[in-house]
Design a protein around this motif. Structure first.
Motif, PDB file in Angstrom:
ATOM      1  N   GLY A  39       5.487 -11.870  -6.566  1.00 43.71           N
ATOM      2  CA  GLY A  39       4.059 -11.990  -6.302  1.00 43.71           C
ATOM      3  C   GLY A  39       3.639 -11.224  -5.064  1.00 43.71           C
ATOM      4  O   GLY A  39       4.310 -11.281  -4.028  1.00 43.71           O
ATOM      5  N   LEU A  40       2.532 -10.505  -5.161  1.00 39.60           N
ATOM      6  CA  LEU A  40       1.962  -9.805  -4.012  1.00 39.60           C
ATOM      7  C   LEU A  40       0.603 -10.399  -3.686  1.00 39.60           C
ATOM      8  O   LEU A  40      -0.278 -10.472  -4.547  1.00 39.60           O
ATOM      9  CB  LEU A  40       1.811  -8.308  -4.300  1.00 39.60           C
ATOM     10  CG  LEU A  40       1.009  -7.498  -3.251  1.00 39.60           C
ATOM     11  CD1 LEU A  40       1.718  -7.518  -1.898  1.00 39.60           C
ATOM     12  CD2 LEU A  40       0.772  -6.071  -3.721  1.00 39.60           C
ATOM     13  N   VAL A  41       0.435 -10.823  -2.433  1.00 40.89           N
ATOM     14  CA  VAL A  41      -0.864 -11.284  -1.930  1.00 40.89           C
ATOM     15  C   VAL A  41      -1.241 -10.337  -0.797  1.00 40.89           C
ATOM     16  O   VAL A  41      -0.571 -10.289   0.238  1.00 40.89           O
ATOM     17  CB  VAL A  41      -0.793 -12.729  -1.395  1.00 40.89           C
ATOM     18  CG1 VAL A  41      -2.163 -13.161  -0.880  1.00 40.89           C
ATOM     19  CG2 VAL A  41      -0.305 -13.684  -2.469  1.00 40.89           C
ATOM     20  N   ALA A  42      -2.308  -9.568  -0.982  1.00 41.68           N
ATOM     21  CA  ALA A  42      -2.686  -8.590   0.048  1.00 41.68           C
ATOM     22  C   ALA A  42      -4.160  -8.251  -0.094  1.00 41.68           C
ATOM     23  O   ALA A  42      -4.793  -8.543  -1.110  1.00 41.68           O
ATOM     24  CB  ALA A  42      -1.837  -7.325  -0.069  1.00 41.68           C
ATOM     25  N   ALA A  43      -4.699  -7.614   0.942  1.00 44.30           N
ATOM     26  CA  ALA A  43      -6.079  -7.137   0.898  1.00 44.30           C
ATOM     27  C   ALA A  43      -6.120  -5.865   0.060  1.00 44.30           C
ATOM     28  O   ALA A  43      -5.672  -4.812   0.493  1.00 44.30           O
ATOM     29  CB  ALA A  43      -6.583  -6.860   2.306  1.00 44.30           C
ATOM     30  N   LEU A  44      -6.639  -5.975  -1.151  1.00 44.96           N
ATOM     31  CA  LEU A  44      -6.722  -4.843  -2.061  1.00 44.96           C
ATOM     32  C   LEU A  44      -8.141  -4.302  -2.164  1.00 44.96           C
ATOM     33  O   LEU A  44      -8.421  -3.382  -2.925  1.00 44.96           O
ATOM     34  CB  LEU A  44      -6.208  -5.239  -3.445  1.00 44.96           C
ATOM     35  CG  LEU A  44      -4.766  -5.771  -3.472  1.00 44.96           C
ATOM     36  CD1 LEU A  44      -4.382  -6.227  -4.871  1.00 44.96           C
ATOM     37  CD2 LEU A  44      -3.779  -4.726  -2.961  1.00 44.96           C
ATOM     38  N   SER A  45      -9.043  -4.892  -1.388  1.00 37.77           N
ATOM     39  CA  SER A  45     -10.417  -4.417  -1.306  1.00 37.77           C
ATOM     40  C   SER A  45     -10.898  -4.649   0.120  1.00 37.77           C
ATOM     41  O   SER A  45     -10.248  -5.320   0.909  1.00 37.77           O
ATOM     42  CB  SER A  45     -11.314  -5.167  -2.303  1.00 37.77           C
ATOM     43  OG  SER A  45     -11.333  -6.557  -2.016  1.00 37.77           O
ATOM     44  N   LYS A  50      -6.862   0.325   2.200  1.00 41.60           N
ATOM     45  CA  LYS A  50      -5.855   1.384   2.256  1.00 41.60           C
ATOM     46  C   LYS A  50      -4.487   0.816   2.605  1.00 41.60           C
ATOM     47  O   LYS A  50      -3.457   1.317   2.156  1.00 41.60           O
ATOM     48  CB  LYS A  50      -6.253   2.462   3.269  1.00 41.60           C
ATOM     49  CG  LYS A  50      -7.279   3.443   2.746  1.00 41.60           C
ATOM     50  CD  LYS A  50      -7.365   4.695   3.582  1.00 41.60           C
ATOM     51  CE  LYS A  50      -6.289   5.684   3.225  1.00 41.60           C
ATOM     52  NZ  LYS A  50      -6.493   7.007   3.855  1.00 41.60           N
ATOM     53  N   SER A  51      -4.474  -0.235   3.425  1.00 44.93           N
ATOM     54  CA  SER A  51      -3.204  -0.885   3.757  1.00 44.93           C
ATOM     55  C   SER A  51      -2.629  -1.594   2.542  1.00 44.93           C
ATOM     56  O   SER A  51      -1.429  -1.503   2.259  1.00 44.93           O
ATOM     57  CB  SER A  51      -3.406  -1.891   4.901  1.00 44.93           C
ATOM     58  OG  SER A  51      -3.958  -1.265   6.040  1.00 44.93           O
ATOM     59  N   GLY A  52      -3.491  -2.307   1.806  1.00 51.12           N
ATOM     60  CA  GLY A  52      -3.039  -2.955   0.590  1.00 51.12           C
ATOM     61  C   GLY A  52      -2.553  -1.940  -0.432  1.00 51.12           C
ATOM     62  O   GLY A  52      -1.562  -2.173  -1.136  1.00 51.12           O
ATOM     63  N   GLY A 109       3.650 -10.147   1.079  1.00 48.49           N
ATOM     64  CA  GLY A 109       2.270  -9.880   1.465  1.00 48.49           C
ATOM     65  C   GLY A 109       1.813 -10.586   2.715  1.00 48.49           C
ATOM     66  O   GLY A 109       2.579 -10.814   3.632  1.00 48.49           O
ATOM     67  N   GLY A 110       0.513 -10.939   2.692  1.00 47.86           N
ATOM     68  CA  GLY A 110      -0.091 -11.446   3.901  1.00 47.86           C
ATOM     69  C   GLY A 110      -0.350 -10.300   4.858  1.00 47.86           C
ATOM     70  O   GLY A 110       0.212 -10.243   5.942  1.00 47.86           O
ATOM     71  N   GLY A 266      -4.748   1.149   9.242  1.00 45.22           N
ATOM     72  CA  GLY A 266      -4.918   0.571   7.914  1.00 45.22           C
ATOM     73  C   GLY A 266      -6.081   1.067   7.095  1.00 45.22           C
ATOM     74  O   GLY A 266      -6.383   0.483   6.065  1.00 45.22           O
ATOM     75  N   GLY A 267      -6.774   2.136   7.534  1.00 44.83           N
ATOM     76  CA  GLY A 267      -7.918   2.596   6.748  1.00 44.83           C
ATOM     77  C   GLY A 267      -8.508   3.888   7.271  1.00 44.83           C
ATOM     78  O   GLY A 267      -7.830   4.667   7.936  1.00 44.83           O
ATOM     79  N   ARG A 268      -9.797   4.087   6.991  1.00 38.80           N
ATOM     80  CA  ARG A 268     -10.469   5.339   7.339  1.00 38.80           C
ATOM     81  C   ARG A 268     -10.950   5.288   8.789  1.00 38.80           C
ATOM     82  O   ARG A 268     -12.151   5.384   9.086  1.00 38.80           O
ATOM     83  CB  ARG A 268     -11.638   5.576   6.394  1.00 38.80           C
ATOM     84  CG  ARG A 268     -11.259   5.517   4.924  1.00 38.80           C
ATOM     85  CD  ARG A 268     -12.436   5.777   3.993  1.00 38.80           C
ATOM     86  NE  ARG A 268     -13.684   5.153   4.437  1.00 38.80           N
ATOM     87  CZ  ARG A 268     -14.011   3.901   4.208  1.00 38.80           C
ATOM     88  NH1 ARG A 268     -13.174   3.108   3.542  1.00 38.80           N
ATOM     89  NH2 ARG A 268     -15.164   3.415   4.617  1.00 38.80           N
ATOM     90  N   PHE A 269     -10.020   5.196   9.705  1.00 47.34           N
ATOM     91  CA  PHE A 269     -10.374   4.926  11.095  1.00 47.34           C
ATOM     92  C   PHE A 269     -11.221   6.028  11.723  1.00 47.34           C
ATOM     93  O   PHE A 269     -12.271   5.766  12.307  1.00 47.34           O
ATOM     94  CB  PHE A 269      -9.108   4.684  11.930  1.00 47.34           C
ATOM     95  CG  PHE A 269      -9.384   4.460  13.387  1.00 47.34           C
ATOM     96  CD1 PHE A 269     -10.089   3.343  13.801  1.00 47.34           C
ATOM     97  CD2 PHE A 269      -8.963   5.369  14.345  1.00 47.34           C
ATOM     98  CE1 PHE A 269     -10.364   3.132  15.145  1.00 47.34           C
ATOM     99  CE2 PHE A 269      -9.229   5.168  15.682  1.00 47.34           C
ATOM    100  CZ  PHE A 269      -9.937   4.043  16.080  1.00 47.34           C
ATOM    101  N   THR A 270     -10.768   7.275  11.636  1.00 49.77           N
ATOM    102  CA  THR A 270     -11.512   8.339  12.313  1.00 49.77           C
ATOM    103  C   THR A 270     -12.852   8.628  11.634  1.00 49.77           C
ATOM    104  O   THR A 270     -13.774   9.149  12.269  1.00 49.77           O
ATOM    105  CB  THR A 270     -10.675   9.631  12.418  1.00 49.77           C
ATOM    106  OG1 THR A 270     -10.082   9.913  11.140  1.00 49.77           O
ATOM    107  CG2 THR A 270      -9.573   9.480  13.443  1.00 49.77           C
TER     108      THR A 270
END
Length: 395
Positions: A39-45, A50-52, A109-110, A266-270
């Motif tokens: 099982g994977l629990v992660a931020a997918l949205s 982007k990290s998920g 996850g987490g 973890g995302g579109r930082f710049t």
């Protein structure tokens, strides 16, 4: 046990709304009733998608490789994913559903520390191994449980705080750094670690300021730190709030050295922070670099499996891919060694696996009852964004 019947690639893909397509579930239809579910629990949205995505990609590549070699206990692995939306309550509900309805052998996850903290008591009570490939809160693995089912292949706040403290001192001569921390359990974890790191050196801080994820201006907090003599900043927050710190510094015209936890990766930082986002230096556990044969092989597999990947900038953050890939290899090795999918047996086997070759390193003895974190401070590297790509800081 190996079987030539296992199909070589993930055959079921689900596109996530709002992000590029990625595998959120993997299965092999011919064996749908006879798989070992993970099982994977992660931020997918949301802002951490982007990290998920990176975690899912790393797990997908690992599962493909494992299944090509015959699976685990003679069965293919199947990844069953749930989006926690960076919400602790949703993360706990997802974990319960995966264990109680899907019958997963283990959880991975987490992504967010608060989500992991919400899942930890349940995983320990249910006696289901929970392996974290991202969230760094010190108390996630050091949770005080007599029988601890929580393992991690990721950075640890206490170690990161020591590293970024030394970085500001050694590279910028900082004598009185200030803290700007997200106001949640992750920020609290790092407040403790940073305070400890400074006290160890007999140093004062210029203040501890907190802010919220939805704050669009943190000039008041930063102004207090500047007036208190801050000659450097510790930054702990995820993508969007860290971008607000950088933009607030621009509005103030304050050019101050910053050492950050890995939240911005973890995302579109710049895109959010602007060009000044490249000034922020942060911790990573892995980066794709030229001349790294294992990394180049992994990148080739990623391009083959996910055609949308064209350049290194498309696999940011690499640390999420590497942590998840290695976590899956370690977990699979433990299930194989346990000879069963029963949680207590897998937990015991996690202490017994050895010499597992991962992407980050070869894990000689990754876990013990005293230390359930597989990645050590010597595995950290400092990095920053350059034109949307995370690259190592040159000495």
């Amino acid at each position: 046990m190996k079987s030539a019947q296992f199909l070589p690639k993930v055959t079921r893909r689900v596109l996530m709304s709002g992000v590029v397509g990625l595998a959120v579930a993997t299965s092999l239809p011919a064996f749908a009733a006879d798989t070992i579910k993970i099982g994977l629990v992660a931020a997918l949205s949301g802002q951490s998608a982007k990290s998920g995505q990176a975690i899912t990609r790393g797990l997908t590549i690992a599962i493909d490789e494992i299944n090509e070699k015959g699976g685990v206990l003679g069965k293919p692995l199947e990844l069953v994913s749930r989006d926690d939306e960076s919400n602790p309550g949703k993360g706990l509900v997802a974990a319960r559903e995966l264990v109680q309805r899907e019958g997963v052998a283990a959880l991975i996850g987490g992504l967010d520390t608060p989500v992991s903290f919400a899942i930890v008591p349940f995983a320990n009570q249910a006696k289901v191994p929970f392996v974290g490939p991202w969230a760094a809160g010190t108390g996630i693995t050091k949770n005080g449980a007599e029988e601890n089912y929580i393992f991690r292949v990721s950075a640890v706040d206490e170690y990161v705080d020591e590293a970024i403290t030394e970085y500001l001192i050694s590279n910028y001569g900082s004598k009185k750094p200030g803290m700007i921390l997200i106001n949640n359990p992750w920020g609290e974890s790092n407040e403790k670690g940073l305070t400890k790191a400074l006290e160890k050196r007999g140093m004062e801080h210029a203040g501890i300021e907190k802010f919220e994820s939805n704050d669009v201006d943190v000039v008041p907090q930063l102004t207090r730190l500047k007036e208190n003599g801050a000659d450097g900043l510790f930054v702990v927050a995820n993508v969007a709030p860290t971008a607000q710190v950088v933009k607030s510094l621009d509005r103030m015209g304050w050019d101050v050295p910053m050492a950050s936890h890995w939240g911005p990766a973890g995302g579109r930082f710049t895109e959010l922070a602007g060009k000044s986002g490249e000034k922020l230096h942060f911790i990573q556990t892995y980066l794709f670099t030229e001349g790294d044969a294992k990394g180049e092989a992994m990148f080739a597999k990623l391009q083959e499996t996910f055609p949308e990947i064209k350049t290194m900038a498309d696999v940011t953050p690499a640390t999420g891919i590497a942590n998840a890939y290695d976590a899956m290899l370690l977990l699979a090795a433990a299930i194989e060694k346990a000879g069963t999918t029963e949680g207590p047996a897998i937990r015991q086997a996690m202490y017994e696996i050895e010499n597992i070759e991962g992407l980050i390193k070869t894990y000689t003895d990754p876990f013990s009852p005293e230390d359930q974190d597989a990645i050590a401070p010597e595995d950290y590297v400092f990095a920053h964004f350059v034109e949307g790509e995370i690259i190592p800081i040159k000495d």
